[in-house]
Design a protein around this motif. Structure first.
Motif, PDB file in Angstrom:
ATOM      1  N   THR A 196       1.057  -1.094  -0.096  1.00  0.00           N
ATOM      2  CA  THR A 196      -0.021  -0.060  -0.003  1.00  0.00           C
ATOM      3  C   THR A 196       0.726   1.298  -0.157  1.00  0.00           C
ATOM      4  OG1 THR A 196      -1.571  -1.284   1.159  1.00  0.00           O
ATOM      5  CG2 THR A 196      -1.878   1.317   1.314  1.00  0.00           C
ATOM      6  N   MET A 197       0.561   2.015  -1.122  1.00  0.00           N
ATOM      7  CA  MET A 197       1.325   3.479  -0.735  1.00  0.00           C
ATOM      8  C   MET A 197       0.402   4.604  -0.908  1.00  0.00           C
ATOM      9  SD  MET A 197       3.098   3.987  -4.621  1.00  0.00           S
ATOM     10  CE  MET A 197       3.120   5.628  -4.403  1.00  0.00           C
TER      11      MET A 197
ATOM     12  N   ALA B 244       4.216   3.583  -8.172  1.00  0.00           N
ATOM     13  CA  ALA B 244       3.220   2.483  -8.255  1.00  0.00           C
ATOM     14  C   ALA B 244       3.617   1.706  -9.459  1.00  0.00           C
ATOM     15  CB  ALA B 244       1.690   3.183  -8.279  1.00  0.00           C
ATOM     16  N   CYS B 245       3.678   2.312 -10.598  1.00  0.00           N
ATOM     17  CA  CYS B 245       3.966   1.484 -11.886  1.00  0.00           C
ATOM     18  C   CYS B 245       5.283   0.572 -11.661  1.00  0.00           C
ATOM     19  CB  CYS B 245       4.083   2.422 -13.027  1.00  0.00           C
ATOM     20  SG  CYS B 245       2.440   3.315 -13.586  1.00  0.00           S
TER      21      CYS B 245
ATOM     22  N   ASN C 149      -2.295  -1.201  -3.558  1.00  0.00           N
ATOM     23  CA  ASN C 149      -3.103  -0.173  -3.465  1.00  0.00           C
ATOM     24  C   ASN C 149      -2.334   1.105  -3.535  1.00  0.00           C
ATOM     25  OD1 ASN C 149      -5.357  -2.130  -2.400  1.00  0.00           O
ATOM     26  ND2 ASN C 149      -4.124  -2.341  -0.296  1.00  0.00           N
ATOM     27  N   VAL C 150      -3.120   2.014  -4.057  1.00  0.00           N
ATOM     28  CA  VAL C 150      -2.645   3.252  -4.306  1.00  0.00           C
ATOM     29  C   VAL C 150      -3.760   4.313  -3.731  1.00  0.00           C
ATOM     30  CG1 VAL C 150      -1.718   5.241  -5.915  1.00  0.00           C
ATOM     31  CG2 VAL C 150      -1.139   2.694  -6.119  1.00  0.00           C
TER      32      VAL C 150
ATOM     33  N   ILE D 119      -7.411   4.423  -5.286  1.00  0.00           N
ATOM     34  CA  ILE D 119      -8.433   5.092  -4.674  1.00  0.00           C
ATOM     35  C   ILE D 119      -8.130   6.618  -4.356  1.00  0.00           C
ATOM     36  CG2 ILE D 119      -9.954   5.080  -2.266  1.00  0.00           C
ATOM     37  CD1 ILE D 119      -8.511   2.037  -1.862  1.00  0.00           C
ATOM     38  N   PRO D 120      -9.076   7.536  -5.182  1.00  0.00           N
ATOM     39  CA  PRO D 120      -8.634   8.886  -5.123  1.00  0.00           C
ATOM     40  C   PRO D 120      -9.603   9.544  -3.774  1.00  0.00           C
ATOM     41  CG  PRO D 120     -10.432   8.556  -6.623  1.00  0.00           C
ATOM     42  CD  PRO D 120      -9.999   6.988  -6.033  1.00  0.00           C
ATOM     43  N   ASN D 121      -9.194  10.709  -3.625  1.00  0.00           N
ATOM     44  CA  ASN D 121      -9.799  11.495  -2.218  1.00  0.00           C
ATOM     45  C   ASN D 121      -9.603  10.689  -1.111  1.00  0.00           C
ATOM     46  OD1 ASN D 121     -11.024  13.690  -3.740  1.00  0.00           O
ATOM     47  ND2 ASN D 121     -12.435  12.198  -4.642  1.00  0.00           N
TER      48      ASN D 121
END
Ligand SMILES: Cc1cc2nc3c(=O)[nH]c(=O)nc-3n(C[C@H](O)[C@H](O)[C@H](O)COP(=O)(O)OP(=O)(O)OC[C@H]3O[C@@H](n4cnc5c(N)ncnc54)[C@H](O)[C@@H]3O)c2cc1C
Length: 420
Positions: free
Chosen positions: A179-180, A197-198, A216-217, A243-245
């Motif tokens: 998870t980052m 992430a990539c 997870n990003v 996951i934005p916001n």
């Protein structure tokens, strides 16, 4: 980068009218009266500023870099350590800056700035007086709660932190969770977290063959803030859970559990992970706050010179400065030249150049073989009193093998323009 250098130098040389400043700076030649410019921080912005001050002004100005470390470890290309393409991030020492340009190096940390007496107090117990002070000290982190970076590495400053994260990634096995988190903008290197992430996903899926692991990003921003099309496509291909916001509310370094909220969900969500890479929210380096030249988290400056709008004679360049320009090494190198030119003009009683241009460029590896890139050109807008984008390649397009190769040519050019 080169354009700014030659423009700045051409314009500076235009006013002095000769190719060497040494002969035309009365009052600056004698040792006792030679102005002393002290640069705190020998990263992309500080090393460049010191080098160009000496290149343009020779012995008519004394330049000292005070740097905490004898070796600079570059955050640029440091993600390539995580996927095994490099064993260490590119690193540099300051021998060339001393021997080729006559820059005085002091290896210590500046603890405080006395603006009244123009004196710096150093961790080694000594003090240094300055006529002009350049703060090129990078960033600091705002942690959501207390936890150990040795257990939850940010790896957003290169060196030991990157090695720690690499070791943790290498220990991941089947069904593990990486998870980052990405902080709210502005932060150092806008595409950098998406790039990370990539390259980590490519490494886990295609080198370590962990097809079942979860990636997870969590992004504090409402969407990918730069190269959105390129990264969204890659995230899909790597099966990254984006996951934005997402607002991080707690980090537990013992259980490697992250707690976060998203709009619409009343309850915080807990996410236990095998490897947690939290890139915290950012602010200017501590010395900016100690010197009292911040306004909020960053240092407000006049973009014509990078002189503080809070305290005269103090200049802030690179990631700590608070213009709207991105916080990145290439543009830090560019700002440094504008700043060096402005300091020399000011020391000579000559008006500042009124149309400075700067340039940013970021190459993002998205796998072991491909990269994408962006560049933007900024120019001073006298109505807005700020730097605005006037050109560049503002859409990244697909990652390619050709751009992966060009990434190394670009970075070598930046590295040598800064440190050699
Ligand atoms: C993964 C990643 C990828 C990146 N890729 C790109 C890219 O493609 N293109 C790009 O342009 N940028 C990129 N960047 C961003 C770039 O690395 C930074 O923006 C750049 O390093 C900032 O330069 P700086 O001079 O402001 O600060 P730094 O490089 O952090 O240098 C600051 C220096 O100041 C010293 N210092 C701090 N405080 C003190 C003190 N009190 N006393 C003495 N010394 C002090 C520190 O030791 C340090 O050496 C990337 C960053 C990351 C993390």
């Amino acid at each position: 980068m080169k354009t700014t250098h030659s423009n700045s130098r051409r314009n500076f040389m235009k006013f002095v009218g000769v190719s060497s400043l040494v002969a035309v700076t009365p009052g600056m030649a004698a040792d006792t009266t030679t102005p002393h410019v002290v640069v705190v921080g020998g990263g992309f912005s500080g090393a460049t500023c010191a080098k160009y001050l000496k290149m343009w002004a020779g012995s008519s100005v004394k330049v000292t870099i005070i740097e905490a470390n004898q070796t600079y470890s570059s955050p640029i290309l440091s993600n390539l350590v995580l996927n095994g393409q490099k064993t260490t991030p590119p690193s540099f020492t300051y021998g060339d800056l001393s021997s080729k340009y006559g820059i005085n190096m002091i290896y210590s940390t500046v603890n405080s700035v006395d603006k009244a007496t123009q004196t710096l107090a150093l961790a080694n117990g000594s003090s240094v007086k300055y006529d002009k002070l350049v703060l090129a000290s990078g960033i600091d982190f705002i942690q959501v709660n207390e936890y150990e970076f040795t257990k939850v590495p940010h790896a957003w400053k290169a060196g030991e932190q990157v090695n720690l994260l690499k070791t943790q990634i290498d220990l991941m096995g089947t069904d593990s969770v990486f998870t980052m988190t990405i902080p709210p903008k502005p932060y150092r290197c806008p595409p950098g977290p998406y790039e990370r992430a990539c390259v980590v996903a490519d490494y886990l899926r295609n080198v370590k063959k962990l097809t079942n692991c979860t990636i997870n990003v969590l992004d504090a921003n409402s969407d990918i803030i730069v190269e959105a099309d390129t990264f969204h496509e890659k995230f899909k291909g790597y099966n990254i859970n984006y996951i934005p916001n997402a607002t991080v509310t707690a980090v537990n370094d013992s259980t490697k559990t992250l707690t976060y909220t998203v709009p619409g969900d009343n309850e915080p969500i807990s996410l236990p992970s095998t490897v947690l890479n939290v890139i915290p929210k950012q602010k200017a380096a501590p010395i900016v706050f100690t010197a009292g030249v911040n306004d909020g988290n960053w240092a407000p400056v006049n973009p014509l010179s990078y002189e503080s709008t809070v305290a005269s004679g103090i200049y802030i360049i690179g990631d700590s400065q608070g213009t709207g320009q991105p916080k990145a090494g290439h543009i830090g190198n560019s700002e440094a030249k504008v700043c060096a030119d402005a300091i020399l003009r000011t020391l000579n009683g000559v008006a500042l150049y009124t149309s400075p241009k700067t340039n940013s460029a970021c190459y993002s590896p998205t796998s072991r073989t491909e990269a994408s890139w962006l560049t933007a050109v900024y120019e001073y807008d006298s109505t807005k009193k700020d730097m605005v984008i006037v050109g560049g390649k503002l859409t990244a397009g697909p990652s390619t093998a050709s751009d992966y190769t060009k990434m190394f040519l670009w970075s070598e050019n930046l590295f040598s323009d800064t440190f050699a």
